[in-house]
Write a protein that holds these residues in place. Structure first.
Motif, PDB file in Angstrom:
ATOM      1  N   VAL A 249       0.862  -1.179   0.000  1.00 44.36           N
ATOM      2  CA  VAL A 249       0.000   0.000   0.000  1.00 44.36           C
ATOM      3  C   VAL A 249       0.899   1.230   0.000  1.00 44.36           C
ATOM      4  O   VAL A 249       1.963   1.221   0.616  1.00 44.36           O
TER       5      VAL A 249
ATOM      6  N   LYS B  22      -7.909  -4.142   3.638  1.00 43.18           N
ATOM      7  CA  LYS B  22      -8.436  -2.778   3.592  1.00 43.18           C
ATOM      8  C   LYS B  22      -7.699  -1.923   4.620  1.00 43.18           C
ATOM      9  O   LYS B  22      -7.222  -2.427   5.644  1.00 43.18           O
ATOM     10  N   VAL B  23      -7.627  -0.663   4.319  1.00 39.85           N
ATOM     11  CA  VAL B  23      -6.897   0.274   5.187  1.00 39.85           C
ATOM     12  C   VAL B  23      -7.814   1.440   5.538  1.00 39.85           C
ATOM     13  O   VAL B  23      -8.721   1.790   4.766  1.00 39.85           O
TER      14      VAL B  23
ATOM     15  N   GLN C 126      -9.678  -3.390  -0.651  1.00 39.73           N
ATOM     16  CA  GLN C 126      -8.563  -3.980  -1.389  1.00 39.73           C
ATOM     17  C   GLN C 126      -8.643  -3.603  -2.873  1.00 39.73           C
ATOM     18  O   GLN C 126      -9.725  -3.437  -3.426  1.00 39.73           O
TER      19      GLN C 126
ATOM     20  N   ASN D  60      -4.199   1.162  -2.902  1.00 40.78           N
ATOM     21  CA  ASN D  60      -4.214  -0.044  -2.079  1.00 40.78           C
ATOM     22  C   ASN D  60      -4.391  -1.308  -2.932  1.00 40.78           C
ATOM     23  O   ASN D  60      -5.488  -1.870  -3.005  1.00 40.78           O
TER      24      ASN D  60
ATOM     25  N   SER E 149      -3.369  -4.152  -2.217  1.00 47.72           N
ATOM     26  CA  SER E 149      -3.069  -5.260  -1.311  1.00 47.72           C
ATOM     27  C   SER E 149      -4.317  -6.096  -1.050  1.00 47.72           C
ATOM     28  O   SER E 149      -5.394  -5.832  -1.579  1.00 47.72           O
TER      29      SER E 149
END
Length: 449
Positions: free
Chosen positions: A173, A203-204, A239, A198, A200
């Protein structure tokens, strides 16, 4: 019955906020009310600025105390003749005017914290033989015009970072943040643009945190505290998603200016932009934030310094009020009860039922006294006073201060179409006496009174 009924000190505001800065003029009065005729050794008023810190740490059975003091300046004016063994003052109300100019230079703003403070105040002191001193004081709100060494403080600052997810997740990320500038005023909005990529498998969640850190220094040790003063949390970014966020965060209006020019107290602000990722270290971008007084921010934006018509250049944005003498005209030769105050005058207070009336004094007997400078290595000469020395209520001049007419136009040269300009006449001001001791940096030395 005690001889001294009351001793008070008051000062005049220069602006709507009641603040002062380097180079500003401080005017006001000291009021002494006597119940009977009294002999005094001295009566003087001081303007001074000091910083001090103090805290204790317990180690086993012993407690160690850490403390430090720094004096920035001290100016002093005698309101009764300096060096006199005793001065007889009659019963009644005595009002003395004073006038100081705060020295220029880098001095920090007023501050009060858990383990230290920076205080600027006016203090009046009355000394008598075989008596405790009578004192009165009032603090000034001092706002420093010190400009930190910032490169283009009104330009944006940016940062970016990238994080690999590690063993328990796939991909990486990365995000970039752009803050609209480096310096702000209290109560102002910070504008931030946050771009998150992101790709990846997690989730962020983007977050913002505005923090304040105060550090105290004494005897080679430090004591610090950090507080979060504002926070924002955004919705998670899923994601394999890119997203750009535009956000506005307000700096709380009750926050004081940054302090970077004090050797024993430092006040710093930072904005942390980070991504909250479960079971992983959060990538972050740290922006140092400088909070300035709104006057300084305005000058950055307009690139104009506000002049003052009172006492030379001023650091206050609001125009100073006209000097009002009330219904009493002032004679520059008169002295309050025969003893003129240095750089000030004595004027009649308003009449109140049941209070003793001011004493009708003889004419002035002493010439105006020069100011006493202490605690500042490059003392600034006080400006000439528009209202003279002390004034007795029974010897007021029947005329007010002179009217100053604008200069007439220069004469025309008969051989030329342009006026012939004569060089302007300048009046030299008296130089202030220098002092031998420099209080600008005292370290652990306690300041003098």
């Amino acid at each position: 019955m005690p001889s001294v009924e009351s001793l008070t000190v008051n000062y005049d505001f220069l602006n709507e906020q009641g603040t002062f800065s380097e180079g500003d003029i401080v005017t006001g009065n000291v009021t002494l009310t006597l119940a009977k005729d009294t002999k005094v050794q001295s009566l003087f008023v001081k303007l001074k600025g000091d910083a001090n810190v103090r805290w204790s740490e317990k180690r086993g059975d012993k407690t160690k105390v850490y403390s430090a003091d720094t004096r920035y300046f001290k100016l002093k004016q005698f309101l009764t003749p300096e060096g006199s063994d005793e001065t007889a003052l009659p019963q009644g109300i005595h009002v003395y005017k004073f006038r100081f100019q705060i020295p220029p230079g880098s001095m920090p703003s007023s501050f009060k914290g858990s383990y230290g403070k920076i205080v600027y105040k006016i203090e009046a002191k009355l000394s008598r033989s075989w008596r405790m001193n009578d004192t009165a004081e009032k603090e000034l709100v001092f706002i420093s015009k010190f400009i930190p060494s910032l490169q283009s403080p009104m330009t944006p600052q940016s940062g970016s970072t990238r994080k690999e997810m590690g063993l328990f997740s796939k991909g990486h990320v990365e995000f970039e943040a752009v803050l609209n500038k480096k310096a702000f005023g209290a109560g102002e909005n910070m504008e931030l643009v946050l771009s998150v990529d992101n790709p990846s498998s997690k989730k962020v969640k983007p977050k913002l945190s505005l923090t304040k850190k105060i550090t105290y220094y004494a005897r080679g040790s430090t004591k610090s505290s950090t507080d979060e003063i504002n926070k924002m949390v955004f919705d998670p970014i899923e994601q394999n998603t890119k997203k750009e966020l535009k956000c506005v965060m307000e700096i709380p209006a009750d926050q004081g200016p940054s302090i970077q020019n004090c050797d024993i107290i430092k006040l710093e602000y930072t904005l942390k932009v980070y991504l909250d990722i479960s079971f992983a270290f959060d990538p972050e971008i740290i922006f140092p934030i400088t909070i300035l007084h709104s006057d300084v921010v305005s000058r950055f934006q307009h690139n104009v310094a506000a002049p003052s018509d009172f006492g030379g250049p001023s650091n206050s944005v609001f125009p100073p009020p006209a000097v009002s003498m009330g219904p009493y005209p002032v004679s520059p030769q008169a002295g309050g009860y025969g003893y003129p105050a240095a750089q000030g005058f004595s004027a009649p207070p308003p009449e109140y039922p049941g209070q003793p009336q001011p004493y009708a004094a003889p004419p002035g007997m002493y010439p105006p006294l020069p100011p006493t400078y202490e605690g500042y290595s490059n003392a600034v000469p006080q400006q000439p006073f528009p209202y003279g020395s002390g004034v007795s209520t029974s010897h007021l001049s029947p005329t007010g201060p002179p009217n100053h007419q604008p200069p007439s136009a220069p004469p025309m040269d008969p051989q030329s179409s342009s006026p012939s300009l004569a060089p302007p006449a300048y009046s030299s001001l008296p130089s202030a006496p220098l002092v031998n001791e420099n209080f600008l940096s005292q370290g652990d030395k306690a300041p003098l009174e």
